[in-house]
Structures are given as C-alpha cells and as structure tokens.
Design a protein around this motif. Structure first.
Motif, PDB file in Angstrom:
ATOM      1  N   LEU A   4     -37.547 -13.830 -20.006  1.00 51.79           N
ATOM      2  CA  LEU A   4     -37.581 -12.674 -19.014  1.00 51.79           C
ATOM      3  C   LEU A   4     -38.762 -13.217 -17.993  1.00 51.79           C
ATOM      4  CD1 LEU A   4     -36.862  -9.898 -17.859  1.00 51.79           C
ATOM      5  CD2 LEU A   4     -38.642  -8.911 -19.528  1.00 51.79           C
ATOM      6  N   HIS A   5     -39.663 -13.459 -18.742  1.00 51.07           N
ATOM      7  CA  HIS A   5     -41.027 -13.593 -17.588  1.00 51.07           C
ATOM      8  C   HIS A   5     -40.615 -14.949 -16.833  1.00 51.07           C
ATOM      9  CE1 HIS A   5     -43.206  -9.879 -18.580  1.00 51.07           C
ATOM     10  NE2 HIS A   5     -42.867 -10.361 -19.954  1.00 51.07           N
ATOM     11  N   ASP A   6     -40.021 -16.021 -17.280  1.00 51.89           N
ATOM     12  CA  ASP A   6     -39.725 -17.111 -16.519  1.00 51.89           C
ATOM     13  C   ASP A   6     -38.829 -16.499 -15.236  1.00 51.89           C
ATOM     14  OD1 ASP A   6     -41.063 -18.489 -18.175  1.00 51.89           O
ATOM     15  OD2 ASP A   6     -39.555 -19.336 -19.316  1.00 51.89           O
ATOM     16  N   ILE A   7     -37.931 -15.688 -15.670  1.00 50.95           N
ATOM     17  CA  ILE A   7     -36.790 -15.269 -14.525  1.00 50.95           C
ATOM     18  C   ILE A   7     -37.516 -14.407 -13.619  1.00 50.95           C
ATOM     19  CG2 ILE A   7     -34.984 -13.750 -14.202  1.00 50.95           C
ATOM     20  CD1 ILE A   7     -33.869 -14.276 -16.877  1.00 50.95           C
ATOM     21  N   VAL A   8     -38.517 -13.518 -13.904  1.00 45.81           N
ATOM     22  CA  VAL A   8     -39.289 -12.880 -12.965  1.00 45.81           C
ATOM     23  C   VAL A   8     -40.084 -13.682 -12.251  1.00 45.81           C
ATOM     24  CG1 VAL A   8     -40.753 -10.964 -12.681  1.00 45.81           C
ATOM     25  CG2 VAL A   8     -38.977 -10.664 -14.186  1.00 45.81           C
ATOM     26  N   GLN A   9     -40.775 -14.737 -12.721  1.00 47.39           N
ATOM     27  CA  GLN A   9     -41.533 -15.626 -12.049  1.00 47.39           C
ATOM     28  C   GLN A   9     -40.893 -16.375 -11.089  1.00 47.39           C
ATOM     29  OE1 GLN A   9     -43.662 -18.833 -14.237  1.00 47.39           O
ATOM     30  NE2 GLN A   9     -45.630 -18.543 -13.154  1.00 47.39           N
ATOM     31  N   TRP A  10     -39.791 -16.891 -11.190  1.00 45.79           N
ATOM     32  CA  TRP A  10     -39.025 -17.814 -10.595  1.00 45.79           C
ATOM     33  C   TRP A  10     -38.519 -16.782  -9.197  1.00 45.79           C
ATOM     34  CZ3 TRP A  10     -34.092 -17.446  -8.314  1.00 45.79           C
ATOM     35  CH2 TRP A  10     -33.743 -18.836  -7.557  1.00 45.79           C
ATOM     36  N   CYS A  11     -38.047 -15.646  -9.678  1.00 45.98           N
ATOM     37  CA  CYS A  11     -37.754 -14.666  -8.362  1.00 45.98           C
ATOM     38  C   CYS A  11     -38.909 -14.315  -7.506  1.00 45.98           C
ATOM     39  CB  CYS A  11     -37.173 -13.368  -9.162  1.00 45.98           C
ATOM     40  SG  CYS A  11     -35.611 -13.447  -9.912  1.00 45.98           S
ATOM     41  N   ASN A  12     -40.000 -14.146  -8.175  1.00 48.64           N
ATOM     42  CA  ASN A  12     -41.327 -13.879  -7.273  1.00 48.64           C
ATOM     43  C   ASN A  12     -41.404 -14.969  -6.422  1.00 48.64           C
ATOM     44  OD1 ASN A  12     -41.649 -11.451  -8.543  1.00 48.64           O
ATOM     45  ND2 ASN A  12     -43.265 -11.923  -9.971  1.00 48.64           N
ATOM     46  N   GLN A  13     -41.803 -16.197  -6.966  1.00 47.17           N
ATOM     47  CA  GLN A  13     -42.087 -17.555  -6.121  1.00 47.17           C
ATOM     48  C   GLN A  13     -40.975 -17.501  -5.019  1.00 47.17           C
ATOM     49  OE1 GLN A  13     -42.543 -20.236  -9.184  1.00 47.17           O
ATOM     50  NE2 GLN A  13     -44.749 -19.627  -9.517  1.00 47.17           N
ATOM     51  N   THR A  14     -39.789 -17.433  -5.604  1.00 47.83           N
ATOM     52  CA  THR A  14     -38.585 -17.736  -4.471  1.00 47.83           C
ATOM     53  C   THR A  14     -38.408 -16.782  -3.327  1.00 47.83           C
ATOM     54  OG1 THR A  14     -37.270 -18.998  -6.377  1.00 47.83           O
ATOM     55  CG2 THR A  14     -36.047 -18.237  -4.458  1.00 47.83           C
ATOM     56  N   LEU A  15     -38.757 -15.634  -3.671  1.00 45.46           N
ATOM     57  CA  LEU A  15     -38.739 -14.698  -2.535  1.00 45.46           C
ATOM     58  C   LEU A  15     -40.069 -14.612  -1.913  1.00 45.46           C
ATOM     59  CD1 LEU A  15     -36.334 -12.084  -4.760  1.00 45.46           C
ATOM     60  CD2 LEU A  15     -35.699 -13.607  -2.829  1.00 45.46           C
ATOM     61  N   LYS A  16     -41.110 -15.008  -2.388  1.00 46.43           N
ATOM     62  CA  LYS A  16     -42.358 -14.660  -2.182  1.00 46.43           C
ATOM     63  C   LYS A  16     -42.614 -13.401  -1.898  1.00 46.43           C
ATOM     64  CE  LYS A  16     -42.609 -18.977   0.939  1.00 46.43           C
ATOM     65  NZ  LYS A  16     -41.536 -19.583   0.449  1.00 46.43           N
ATOM     66  N   ALA A  17     -42.331 -12.558  -3.281  1.00 41.71           N
ATOM     67  CA  ALA A  17     -42.529 -11.370  -3.262  1.00 41.71           C
ATOM     68  C   ALA A  17     -44.099 -10.861  -2.815  1.00 41.71           C
ATOM     69  CB  ALA A  17     -42.135 -10.752  -4.613  1.00 41.71           C
ATOM     70  N   ASN A  18     -45.078 -11.661  -3.179  1.00 41.33           N
ATOM     71  CA  ASN A  18     -46.505 -11.105  -3.208  1.00 41.33           C
ATOM     72  C   ASN A  18     -46.788 -11.124  -1.830  1.00 41.33           C
ATOM     73  OD1 ASN A  18     -46.834 -13.797  -2.973  1.00 41.33           O
ATOM     74  ND2 ASN A  18     -48.632 -14.017  -4.103  1.00 41.33           N
TER      75      ASN A  18
END
Length: 252
Positions: A4-18
């Motif tokens: 789960l956390h690998d999926i979320v990390q990938w999304c955060n990085q890909t979408l530049k969420a921060n």
C-alpha cells in the motif's frame, strides 16, 4: 500484489502532491490492509462507491473527492462516520488526490478532457502557477458556439449549459474541470473565445456576456470522471494489480 505505501509513495511522487496547497489532504486518508491486489476508483468517496469496493473485494478505493475538507466539523459522526466505519470494518484504504489530479500533464482531468475534445497545444490558464490548475488550448478549426455545444454534449453526455456572449466563432478555449466557474475572468484576460468548467453560478451568466467569453458548464462529475481512471490504470500497469472503475452518474 503490491504494498500500500509503495502505491501511495508512487502516486505522491508522480503527481507531485506535496507541491500543492489544497483544500484536503492528498494521498492516504484512511489506512487499510498493507497489501493491495485490487483497487476500485471513483470520482467521489460516496457510500455507493465504498459499497462497490466492498462488493469487488477491493483493498483500496482511489478517488478525486475524498474526506477531511477544510472547514468541515471534526467529529466523525453521521453520514461521514458511517462511510469511514465501512472502510475500517472492511479493512479498505481510501486514497484521494484533488488538485494534483486536476493538474497532472498526462494523468489529470484537464488534459483528459482536452484529449476528448480534441484541443491541442496546451498552455497554462494562469502562467504564474507552478502547476497550472487550468489550461488553454486550441481547436484545429473554429466552430460556431452551437457546433461547439453539440460537440461537448456528445462527449460528456450531459445537459450542457451554454451562457453566450457576442462572439460568433470559437477556437481558443480555456478550461478547468469541476467547480471552477470563477476562472472565467482568467480566460477573458487571456483572450479566450470560450471557457469550460463543470458547474455554473448565477453571476456567471453576466460574466460571460460582459467579459466576452462563451461559458459552457459540462458537469462537475462529468468532467472529472477521467483522471482517477487514468491514475488507476497507471497503477495497474506499474504494480501489476487490478483496477476497476465505479460510475454513479451525478447530474451536477
């Protein structure tokens, strides 16, 4: 199966969420089981979408409209309490991305509707934004307002609301999915012939007429069906998991 956390990390990085200042937290909002084999995606984390995730035996629900919006009351009671209870009881995660999913240049809602409409040469609606929430693009050939409305109607299967101005031809189009009707002023400042969003306000009628920009309300839900599907499909390919889209047509 993926972590789960690998999926979320990938999304955060890909979408530049921060890098976005948003109205709700982006990323993991409710934590369920650690391993994910199947995700359901939907526009909004409604009870129907949660029930669909339960029925699909999914491990996570991926949405554009999640929870914990600024200004909401803190207690987890009533409708929201019932929804969150279902996530916890069924060990399902809730993952949500709002503005980052509007703005992404290949997975986002705005680029998705540009592709559907056939708009090309995307530019920022507001050049001062690092990650533009809205865009400007161009039709290959100019269309009359009536032709453009018919085109949008066929694409979104929605009762398009057209607020007219005096222009007889449309080629340069501003757009931002969802509830961004007030960006019409930005479209006018960039000399757009038309502006597209999802919702409409009473004041928008006068703004379209007086700013000289045709306004087309194409549905908040109808314009934001696509980003979550693109993101879910990208996750399916990246992590070799199953992704299913749940559609509950919202007439707004």
């Amino acid at each position: 199966m993926a972590n789960l956390h690998d999926i979320v990390q990938w999304c955060n990085q890909t979408l530049k969420a921060n890098e976005f200042k948003d109205y709700a937290p982006n990323g993991l909002q409710i934590e369920g089981k650690a391993e994910v084999n199947k995700i359901v995606c939907a526009v909004t984390a409604s009870e129907d979408a949660i029930d669909a995730a339960i029925a699909e035996k999914a491990d996570a629900l991926l949405v554009h409209h999640g929870y914990f919006w600024k200004g909401e009351a803190y207690p987890i009671t009533g409708m929201r309490g019932n929804r969150i209870k279902k996530f916890i009881q069924n060990n399902i995660s809730l993952i949500a991305y709002h503005l980052p999913l509007d703005a992404h240049p290949s997975l986002g809602n705005n680029v998705a509707i540009a592709d559907l409409i056939g708009l090309q040469n995307l530019e920022a609606l507001d050049p001062s934004e690092k990650h533009p929430i809205g865009n400007i693009a161009y039709l290959d050939q100019p269309l009359s307002p009536e032709q453009f409305k018919a085109k949008l109607q066929s694409i979104f299967n929605f009762g398009i609301i057209h607020l007219p101005c005096d222009k007889t031809s449309i080629q340069k189009v501003g757009f931002c999915t969802g509830g961004a009707q007030d960006f019409i002023a930005k479209a006018a400042s960039e000399n757009c012939d038309a502006y597209i969003s999802g919702e409409v306000s009473e004041r928008t009628f006068y703004e379209a007429k007086e700013l000289g920009v045709h306004y087309f309300a194409c549905g908040h839900h109808a314009t934001e069906r696509y980003g979550v599907q693109r993101l879910a499909n990208a996750l399916a390919n990246q992590f070799m998991i199953e992704a299913v889209y749940f559609e509950l047509n919202n007439p707004i």
